[in-house]
Structure formats: C-alpha cells, structure tokens
Write a protein that holds these residues in place. Sequence first.
Motif, PDB file in Angstrom:
ATOM      1  N   LEU A  97     -41.771  -1.640  49.133  1.00 58.07           N
ATOM      2  CA  LEU A  97     -41.610  -0.308  48.578  1.00 58.07           C
ATOM      3  C   LEU A  97     -41.325   0.636  49.744  1.00 58.07           C
ATOM      4  N   ARG A  98     -40.033   1.087  49.826  1.00 64.30           N
ATOM      5  CA  ARG A  98     -39.608   1.944  50.933  1.00 64.30           C
ATOM      6  C   ARG A  98     -39.969   1.299  52.290  1.00 64.30           C
ATOM      7  N   ASP A  99     -39.751  -0.030  52.391  1.00 68.84           N
ATOM      8  CA  ASP A  99     -40.028  -0.822  53.597  1.00 68.84           C
ATOM      9  C   ASP A  99     -41.514  -1.029  53.864  1.00 68.84           C
ATOM     10  N   TYR A 100     -42.368  -0.604  52.927  1.00 66.14           N
ATOM     11  CA  TYR A 100     -43.787  -0.894  53.044  1.00 66.14           C
ATOM     12  C   TYR A 100     -44.069  -2.206  52.299  1.00 66.14           C
ATOM     13  N   PRO A 101     -44.632  -3.211  52.952  1.00 66.34           N
ATOM     14  CA  PRO A 101     -45.019  -4.414  52.205  1.00 66.34           C
ATOM     15  C   PRO A 101     -46.171  -4.082  51.264  1.00 66.34           C
ATOM     16  N   VAL A 102     -46.069  -4.509  50.002  1.00 70.14           N
ATOM     17  CA  VAL A 102     -47.081  -4.135  49.005  1.00 70.14           C
ATOM     18  C   VAL A 102     -47.546  -5.357  48.239  1.00 70.14           C
ATOM     19  N   GLN A 103     -48.768  -5.193  47.681  1.00 70.45           N
ATOM     20  CA  GLN A 103     -49.326  -6.127  46.720  1.00 70.45           C
ATOM     21  C   GLN A 103     -49.570  -5.359  45.425  1.00 70.45           C
ATOM     22  N   CYS A 104     -49.347  -6.053  44.317  1.00 70.18           N
ATOM     23  CA  CYS A 104     -49.496  -5.377  43.020  1.00 70.18           C
ATOM     24  C   CYS A 104     -50.432  -6.169  42.119  1.00 70.18           C
ATOM     25  N   ARG A 105     -51.120  -5.428  41.251  1.00 71.25           N
ATOM     26  CA  ARG A 105     -51.984  -6.088  40.263  1.00 71.25           C
ATOM     27  C   ARG A 105     -51.920  -5.282  38.980  1.00 71.25           C
ATOM     28  N   VAL A 106     -51.691  -5.942  37.864  1.00 72.09           N
ATOM     29  CA  VAL A 106     -51.614  -5.294  36.549  1.00 72.09           C
ATOM     30  C   VAL A 106     -53.031  -5.077  36.017  1.00 72.09           C
ATOM     31  N   ARG A 107     -53.299  -3.826  35.588  1.00 74.98           N
ATOM     32  CA  ARG A 107     -54.583  -3.456  35.002  1.00 74.98           C
ATOM     33  C   ARG A 107     -54.359  -2.943  33.577  1.00 74.98           C
ATOM     34  N   ASP A 108     -55.458  -2.794  32.877  1.00 74.27           N
ATOM     35  CA  ASP A 108     -55.336  -2.262  31.520  1.00 74.27           C
ATOM     36  C   ASP A 108     -54.822  -0.832  31.530  1.00 74.27           C
ATOM     37  N   ASP A 109     -55.129  -0.097  32.611  1.00 70.79           N
ATOM     38  CA  ASP A 109     -54.726   1.307  32.663  1.00 70.79           C
ATOM     39  C   ASP A 109     -53.488   1.530  33.526  1.00 70.79           C
ATOM     40  N   GLY A 110     -52.823   0.472  33.952  1.00 68.42           N
ATOM     41  CA  GLY A 110     -51.609   0.674  34.716  1.00 68.42           C
ATOM     42  C   GLY A 110     -51.375  -0.412  35.747  1.00 68.42           C
ATOM     43  N   LEU A 111     -50.681  -0.067  36.825  1.00 70.84           N
ATOM     44  CA  LEU A 111     -50.320  -1.015  37.887  1.00 70.84           C
ATOM     45  C   LEU A 111     -50.900  -0.521  39.210  1.00 70.84           C
ATOM     46  N   LEU A 112     -51.781  -1.349  39.830  1.00 70.74           N
ATOM     47  CA  LEU A 112     -52.370  -1.006  41.109  1.00 70.74           C
ATOM     48  C   LEU A 112     -51.457  -1.530  42.218  1.00 70.74           C
ATOM     49  N   VAL A 113     -51.140  -0.669  43.174  1.00 74.64           N
ATOM     50  CA  VAL A 113     -50.274  -1.026  44.308  1.00 74.64           C
ATOM     51  C   VAL A 113     -51.062  -0.792  45.595  1.00 74.64           C
ATOM     52  N   VAL A 114     -51.173  -1.844  46.415  1.00 75.77           N
ATOM     53  CA  VAL A 114     -51.838  -1.755  47.709  1.00 75.77           C
ATOM     54  C   VAL A 114     -50.781  -1.999  48.776  1.00 75.77           C
ATOM     55  N   GLY A 115     -50.627  -1.066  49.706  1.00 75.74           N
ATOM     56  CA  GLY A 115     -49.585  -1.172  50.711  1.00 75.74           C
ATOM     57  C   GLY A 115     -50.114  -1.312  52.131  1.00 75.74           C
TER      58      GLY A 115
END
Length: 403
Positions: free
Chosen positions: A110-128
């Motif tokens: 994401l914009r050259d930031y390596p990220v991890q994603c996890r789907v939640r009931d309330d949305g999408l968590l993104v850790v960069g």
Amino acid sequence: MRMRSLLKGAGLVAAAAALIVLVTLAGLLAFVAYNTSTGRDWSAPVGEVSRALTWDGTAYVFTGEDLLEDDRWAMLLDESGRVVWSLRKPADVPETYTLTDVASFTRWYLRDYPVQCRVRDDGLLVVGAPKGSVWKHDMAMDMDTLFQVPAWFAALFLLALGCVLGLAYRVLRRWFRQEQQVRDAARSGWINGVSHDIRTPLAVVMGTAAQLEADPTLPPERRKQAAVICRQSQAIRDLVNDLNLTMRLDCAMQALRKELLQPAAFLRQTAADFLNSGMAEGYPLEMELPETPLPAIQADAFLLRRAVNNLLTNCVRHNAPGCPIRMGARAEGAFLVLWVESGGAASTPDTDPSQQRQLEPDGGAAHGTGLKLVSQIAAAHGGEARFYGGDVFRCELWLPSAS
C-alpha cells in the motif's frame, strides 16, 4: 587391511557428507519457515493485533501497542472503505479506498508500505511496516509441479552428496597413493639392499662350487656335493630375482614391453630353452598344441617366458624324477590359455609327501614366490592365473588375445 582402511574412510566421509547436507537442508527450511509471514518479519501476527482492537460501544479501544514496534502502524477500514480507526498511520496513506484499491494492496503493498490484512466483522484491519523493511512476493504453483518438489529435493541432495563423495574420493585416493608410494619406496629400498648383500657372497659360493665340481682331482662324491651346492645357489639366485620382480610388479614399477607373440612359436622356444638348461633331465616333457592356428597375444616376452619357466621349474622341484611334464595352449573365446601340468599316472610312487602339489585354503598355490610371480605376470597382462591341485597339479594362464 589397506582396503578395509579405504572402505572405513569412505564410509566416514559419506556419513559426514550426508550429515552436512541434511543439516544444511534442515537449516534452510527452518530459516525460511522462521522468517516468512508467519514468523519474524512482523513483530506479531496480525491476528493478535486484531484481537487487541475492540469496540466499547462508543469508540475503538486498542490494547496491543506493545505488539507493534515504534515504526509499525495500523488502521481499520469499514465496509465503505473509509478509515474508522488508525494508529501512527503515515500521512501519505489515504483515508478512503475503493474496492480496486483494497484488492491491490491486500496481497502486496500500500503506497510501497508492506502490509498485512485481516478481515473482521466490522471491516478490514491493515497493519503496515516501513517502506523497504519487508520483501513480499506472490507465488503460484501447479499441483503437478508441487508433487514433483520432493523428487527435486532428493535429486539435489544426491547431487550434492555425489559431489562431496567425489571430492572426498579424490582426496582419499591421493592420500592413500602417497602413503603407498612411501611404503613401496621403503620396501623397495630394503629389498634391493638385501638382494645386493645376498648376491655378492652368493656369487663367491657359486664360483667356488663350480670350480670344485670341475676339479678332476676330487673324489666323485665331493664333486657331486659341489654340484648340489651350485644348483642350490642358482635356486637362491633365482629366488632373489623373483623377489625383486615380484616387488616391482606389486608396486607397478615394472614397465611392460609388449609385442605381438605367436603362442606356438613362443612355447616351442621356451620348451627348448628349458630342455637346454638341463633342468628337465629325468622329466619327460610333452607339448600339446591344437591343429588350428592359435590367436596371437600382445605380451612382454621376457615376463611371460619367466612365468612359464617358473611353472616348469616348479614341476621339477616338487616332483620326483620320471614325473611327466606337459604344456600347451588353446583358445577360449577372447582368451588364449597357456597351461602347464605335472603328475598323473606316470608319477613315481615314492614321491616325498612334502613335495605333493597342494593349494592354500584360499585356492592359491603353496609354492612360495614362484607361483605368486606367475599370478602377478598374468594380472599385469590383463589376465589371470588359475591353479588346480590334486594328483595332477595344473596352472592355466588366461591372457586376452590380440584379435
């Protein structure tokens, strides 16, 4: 003993090579597993970060700051793609995202930031993570190719093992060859020294015995004893020569001067020389040659004549006078067989039991260096010597034909 040491060394090298390859392979797999997305490239799995982010009814509460290092950041997108919560989000990271944007960064950057994603009931968590801190690459593999991976690993393992063993074999071979050369040189020097020390007094004994044998003033009994001394001295001289030749053949120090030999002519000449030497006196000598021409052989005439003469001399020394001696040749496929035998029905019944033709338990001939030299000469020509005991002692030299 030398072969046992060689096999033991080869076994140790093979075990060491296998251990090295296995440890290397296991270490490589452990390193890959430890440093992939489920391991050390992130301070904590995204699942733990997700569990630390909760909704208290009015706002999001995050209790997992210790899970993220100072240079890590996180954000939560709702169903519309809008950022509803964030922690240390970089300024150049947008606040809203389309479906296409989400699809592009969930597996990559994401914009050259390596990220991890996890789907939640309330949305999408993104850790960069910071730019350039994590390498990510997509990998896809056909199932048929995946099933071939173990075979490829096994092939690479065997290739590496073969390379290590090949290198070890060359090193060990050179090491053993150098060690053998040192031993051969020491043995050769010792044998040459002993032979020289024996020849000098032996020449004096032979000369004196020959003078006594030819002295007409001595009684016949004394002249006969001098003749015995002369013959036995010649036997010692021949033994010394055989010992030297055996050593040179055993150490591969005897160069072969091969030439094309016709077996029939060679055997006739060898038999004539043996008869003229006087050794065959009292021993009938017969020769059997086929009517069809025998194949020629590439051989060292001196060494081969020495082998056949040793066999004839052996027949004389280990049989009583009157025992017939037979020699001949025949073709056997790609080999020419030269043979010499003695004994049989014509042998005298009062033969000394100590002179009976015997074989060692391993099948070798029990007659000292003479027959060992015969075996070495045959082996030096790419053939072999076969010995047969019993009432008739027989030796066959199997030599490859020149055709």
